[in-house]
Design a protein around this motif. Structure first.
Motif, PDB file in Angstrom:
ATOM      1  N   UNK A  40     -57.641 -76.648 -35.049  1.00  0.00           N
ATOM      2  CA  UNK A  40     -57.422 -76.112 -36.384  1.00  0.00           C
ATOM      3  C   UNK A  40     -56.585 -74.854 -36.404  1.00  0.00           C
ATOM      4  N   UNK A  41     -56.055 -74.435 -35.255  1.00  0.00           N
ATOM      5  CA  UNK A  41     -55.213 -73.232 -35.208  1.00  0.00           C
ATOM      6  C   UNK A  41     -53.783 -73.545 -35.663  1.00  0.00           C
ATOM      7  N   UNK A  42     -53.299 -74.723 -35.324  1.00  0.00           N
ATOM      8  CA  UNK A  42     -51.952 -75.163 -35.674  1.00  0.00           C
ATOM      9  C   UNK A  42     -52.044 -76.126 -36.847  1.00  0.00           C
ATOM     10  N   UNK A  43     -51.047 -76.083 -37.732  1.00  0.00           N
ATOM     11  CA  UNK A  43     -51.104 -76.857 -38.969  1.00  0.00           C
ATOM     12  C   UNK A  43     -50.376 -78.187 -38.880  1.00  0.00           C
ATOM     13  N   UNK A  44     -49.214 -78.184 -38.238  1.00  0.00           N
ATOM     14  CA  UNK A  44     -48.360 -79.376 -38.265  1.00  0.00           C
ATOM     15  C   UNK A  44     -47.496 -79.426 -37.011  1.00  0.00           C
ATOM     16  N   UNK A  45     -47.253 -80.654 -36.512  1.00  0.00           N
ATOM     17  CA  UNK A  45     -46.324 -80.876 -35.398  1.00  0.00           C
ATOM     18  C   UNK A  45     -45.333 -81.960 -35.802  1.00  0.00           C
ATOM     19  N   UNK A  46     -44.042 -81.643 -35.715  1.00  0.00           N
ATOM     20  CA  UNK A  46     -43.016 -82.681 -35.777  1.00  0.00           C
ATOM     21  C   UNK A  46     -42.729 -83.075 -34.327  1.00  0.00           C
ATOM     22  N   UNK A  47     -42.971 -84.327 -34.002  1.00  0.00           N
ATOM     23  CA  UNK A  47     -42.895 -84.753 -32.604  1.00  0.00           C
ATOM     24  C   UNK A  47     -41.459 -85.087 -32.220  1.00  0.00           C
ATOM     25  N   UNK A  48     -40.996 -84.427 -31.161  1.00  0.00           N
ATOM     26  CA  UNK A  48     -39.735 -84.791 -30.521  1.00  0.00           C
ATOM     27  C   UNK A  48     -40.094 -85.734 -29.378  1.00  0.00           C
ATOM     28  N   UNK A  49     -39.770 -87.022 -29.495  1.00  0.00           N
ATOM     29  CA  UNK A  49     -40.294 -88.020 -28.546  1.00  0.00           C
ATOM     30  C   UNK A  49     -39.665 -87.899 -27.157  1.00  0.00           C
ATOM     31  N   UNK A  50     -40.307 -87.166 -26.284  1.00  0.00           N
ATOM     32  CA  UNK A  50     -39.739 -86.860 -24.967  1.00  0.00           C
ATOM     33  C   UNK A  50     -39.530 -88.115 -24.122  1.00  0.00           C
ATOM     34  N   UNK A  51     -40.564 -88.925 -23.971  1.00  0.00           N
ATOM     35  CA  UNK A  51     -40.416 -90.107 -23.123  1.00  0.00           C
ATOM     36  C   UNK A  51     -39.407 -91.084 -23.715  1.00  0.00           C
ATOM     37  N   UNK A  52     -39.355 -91.165 -25.044  1.00  0.00           N
ATOM     38  CA  UNK A  52     -38.351 -92.011 -25.689  1.00  0.00           C
ATOM     39  C   UNK A  52     -36.944 -91.538 -25.374  1.00  0.00           C
ATOM     40  N   UNK A  53     -36.742 -90.223 -25.413  1.00  0.00           N
ATOM     41  CA  UNK A  53     -35.441 -89.648 -25.069  1.00  0.00           C
ATOM     42  C   UNK A  53     -35.080 -89.983 -23.619  1.00  0.00           C
ATOM     43  N   UNK A  54     -36.063 -89.883 -22.733  1.00  0.00           N
ATOM     44  CA  UNK A  54     -35.814 -90.188 -21.329  1.00  0.00           C
ATOM     45  C   UNK A  54     -35.501 -91.653 -21.090  1.00  0.00           C
ATOM     46  N   UNK A  55     -36.241 -92.530 -21.728  1.00  0.00           N
ATOM     47  CA  UNK A  55     -36.028 -93.976 -21.560  1.00  0.00           C
ATOM     48  C   UNK A  55     -34.623 -94.368 -22.008  1.00  0.00           C
ATOM     49  N   UNK A  56     -34.220 -93.902 -23.184  1.00  0.00           N
ATOM     50  CA  UNK A  56     -32.919 -94.305 -23.725  1.00  0.00           C
ATOM     51  C   UNK A  56     -31.778 -93.693 -22.927  1.00  0.00           C
ATOM     52  N   UNK A  57     -31.892 -92.433 -22.483  1.00  0.00           N
ATOM     53  CA  UNK A  57     -30.821 -91.834 -21.690  1.00  0.00           C
ATOM     54  C   UNK A  57     -30.601 -92.610 -20.402  1.00  0.00           C
ATOM     55  N   UNK A  58     -31.687 -92.978 -19.715  1.00  0.00           N
ATOM     56  CA  UNK A  58     -31.560 -93.702 -18.450  1.00  0.00           C
ATOM     57  C   UNK A  58     -31.026 -95.109 -18.679  1.00  0.00           C
ATOM     58  N   UNK A  59     -31.453 -95.737 -19.746  1.00  0.00           N
ATOM     59  CA  UNK A  59     -30.990 -97.096 -20.053  1.00  0.00           C
ATOM     60  C   UNK A  59     -29.480 -97.109 -20.292  1.00  0.00           C
ATOM     61  N   UNK A  60     -28.995 -96.162 -21.083  1.00  0.00           N
ATOM     62  CA  UNK A  60     -27.563 -96.101 -21.384  1.00  0.00           C
ATOM     63  C   UNK A  60     -26.751 -95.737 -20.144  1.00  0.00           C
ATOM     64  N   UNK A  61     -27.261 -94.803 -19.352  1.00  0.00           N
ATOM     65  CA  UNK A  61     -26.531 -94.411 -18.150  1.00  0.00           C
ATOM     66  C   UNK A  61     -26.403 -95.579 -17.178  1.00  0.00           C
ATOM     67  N   UNK A  62     -27.479 -96.312 -16.970  1.00  0.00           N
ATOM     68  CA  UNK A  62     -27.435 -97.442 -16.038  1.00  0.00           C
ATOM     69  C   UNK A  62     -26.449 -98.503 -16.517  1.00  0.00           C
ATOM     70  N   UNK A  63     -26.444 -98.775 -17.815  1.00  0.00           N
ATOM     71  CA  UNK A  63     -25.499 -99.764 -18.343  1.00  0.00           C
ATOM     72  C   UNK A  63     -24.060 -99.367 -18.027  1.00  0.00           C
ATOM     73  N   UNK A  64     -23.758 -98.074 -18.143  1.00  0.00           N
ATOM     74  CA  UNK A  64     -22.394 -97.622 -17.836  1.00  0.00           C
ATOM     75  C   UNK A  64     -22.119 -97.648 -16.339  1.00  0.00           C
TER      76      UNK A  64
END
Length: 372
Positions: free
Chosen positions: A281-305
């Motif tokens: 109850x100390x924090x009110x709101x979190x906008x989630x920056x999807x870390x694992x999603x960012x990692x998955x997509x970066x690696x997927x695109x890099x491998x394709x190239x």
């Protein structure tokens, strides 16, 4: 004579083509991973996503992908480490720049050598690259709307007519992610400030550093008084959890989120400390920056190239990247960029507690906790 010469050359041509095919069909790829400092929780989540996708690719295609990881919150250190890895030989680069504008020449040189690079979190202006990040402006707007909604619900709309201060804690004011998140926060606050100029936003740049953010909040409390602090909009999680909340606690201002005396604090990241603070109850709101999603997509695109031997060009029109399964960060939009020469692969922001609870196992911080 010409016909006989051509026939004689065919075996050599066939051999050259065969050798070219072997060169393209590599069984080992060397990847330079340049990121923020090793103890940064968010980028540990990004790296987890890259590791997850690497293992998936290795199992599927029978290849080996070797990571050499370097982390630092320093432009020169990042560039020196990357230069050293390029000199030893790399097939691709995963880059989270400390300052994108300082990496323009480096990324352009990589493109000139046909070495693919996928940039994430903060883009490199003008350079040819592929970029992965969530919608920072939407994340900021969601946080700003959550603060306004909490104040309306718990204090009534009269708060909009009173005098007060909203503290905005920024990381790096020239970074694309910071600019986008700040714009999102301001889009929620500025209509209220337009109607009541006695409410103001006090912005402080604290470098994503909890102790610097703590000092900034302490100074503003001393300047305006405890009763004038309306809310805190933090560009990241560290400054909210490590700066604003400890400052409120030390001043006797920390109240639970169901208490009308609570000062709403919104953060953007979604780390384990943020989840814990929200559940307390100390924090009110979190906008989630999807870390694992960012990692998955970066690696997927890099491998394709790396596999195709071709860099991705900027698309002629917007599209969508196919994603299997149900992911909180899907869909992934493909947006041709005007800020750099390439596409922005935009993963989606979502909110806690509005969209999912803090204990949802799909939250990237909970995925890290489970992996450990």
């Amino acid at each position: 004579m010409k016909k006989r010469a051509l026939l004689a050359a065919l075996p050599a041509m066939s051999l050259a083509l065969a050798m070219s095919g072997v060169a393209m069909a590599k069984d080992t790829y060397r990847v330079a991973v340049i990121r923020w400092e090793p103890n940064d929780i968010y980028f540990n989540g990004v790296q987890l996503g890259q590791e997850m996708e690497r293992k998936s690719i290795e199992n599927r295609d029978g290849v080996k992908i070797e990571f050499t990881v370097f982390g630092a919150n320093d432009v020169s250190a990042q560039r020196n480490a990357l230069d050293a890895q390029i000199a030893r030989g790399v097939d691709g680069v995963l880059l989270v720049p400390w300052r994108g504008e300082a990496m323009i020449k480096t990324v352009e040189d990589l493109a000139a050598k046909n070495i693919p690079v996928v940039v994430s979190n903060a883009f490199v202006p003008k350079a040819k690259s592929t970029f992965v990040a969530f919608d920072n402006e939407t994340a900021g707007r969601k946080g700003g709307e959550a603060i306004v909604g909490w104040l309306d619900k718990h204090r009534g709309e009269d708060w909009r007519k009173q005098e007060g201060v909203i503290i905005e804690l920024r990381c790096i004011i020239t970074a694309s992610f910071d600019i986008g998140r700040s714009a999102g926060y301001h889009s929620a606050f500025e209509p209220i400030i337009k109607d009541n100029p006695n409410i103001k936003i006090e912005t402080r740049e604290a470098g994503c550093d909890g102790s610097k953010a703590r000092k900034a909040v302490d100074d503003l409390i001393s300047r305006y008084g405890k009763d004038k602090i309306l809310a805190v909009a933090s560009i990241d999680g560290t400054m909210g959890i490590g700066g604003a909340i400890p400052a409120f606690s030390a001043q006797g201002m920390l109240k639970k989120s169901d208490d009308p005396a609570h000062i709403p604090v919104a953060t953007i990241d979604g780390t384990q400390p943020e989840l814990a603070a929200l559940e307390k109850g100390d924090l009110t709101h979190i906008s989630v920056q999807p870390a694992t999603g960012e990692g998955i997509i970066t690696m997927r695109l890099l491998y394709d190239m790396m596999k195709s031997g071709k860099l991705l060009d900027r698309s002629a029109s917007a599209g969508t990247l196919p994603i299997e399964g149900e992911e909180l960060w899907a869909p992934v939009e493909i947006i041709p960029s005007s800020d750099f020469d390439g596409d922005w692969y935009k993963i989606q922001a979502y909110s806690i507690p509005e969209d999912v609870p803090a204990n949802d196992p799909r939250n990237w911080a909970n995925q890290i906790k489970a992996a450990n």
